[in-house]
Design a protein around this motif. Sequence first.
Motif: not given
Length: 83
Positions: A17-20, A24-27
């Motif tokens: 995951y990446q928290i922008t 927002t969270v991109a999974i």
Amino acid sequence: MSDIDKRNRLKEEPFTYQITKNGTVAINFKGKQIKIVKDKEAERLIARIKAVEDNILEVQLLLAKITGNFKHGNEKSGKSKRK
């Protein structure tokens, strides 16, 4: 043995995951982006991840639950060539 991960697939850490910056969270699943979580749902997910971030299996379980049942085994793997 837990009924949640009987085949031990979450130990392989398939989810990332990446928290922008905007919250927002991109999974991702094995390098491919599968879901973007926004707004209140993203805030709850970030809080849950931070609460269990020292336990990798729990983080993987959270990410698996939030993505839902996205993989059924019948996905196409690109363009197929017909002869």
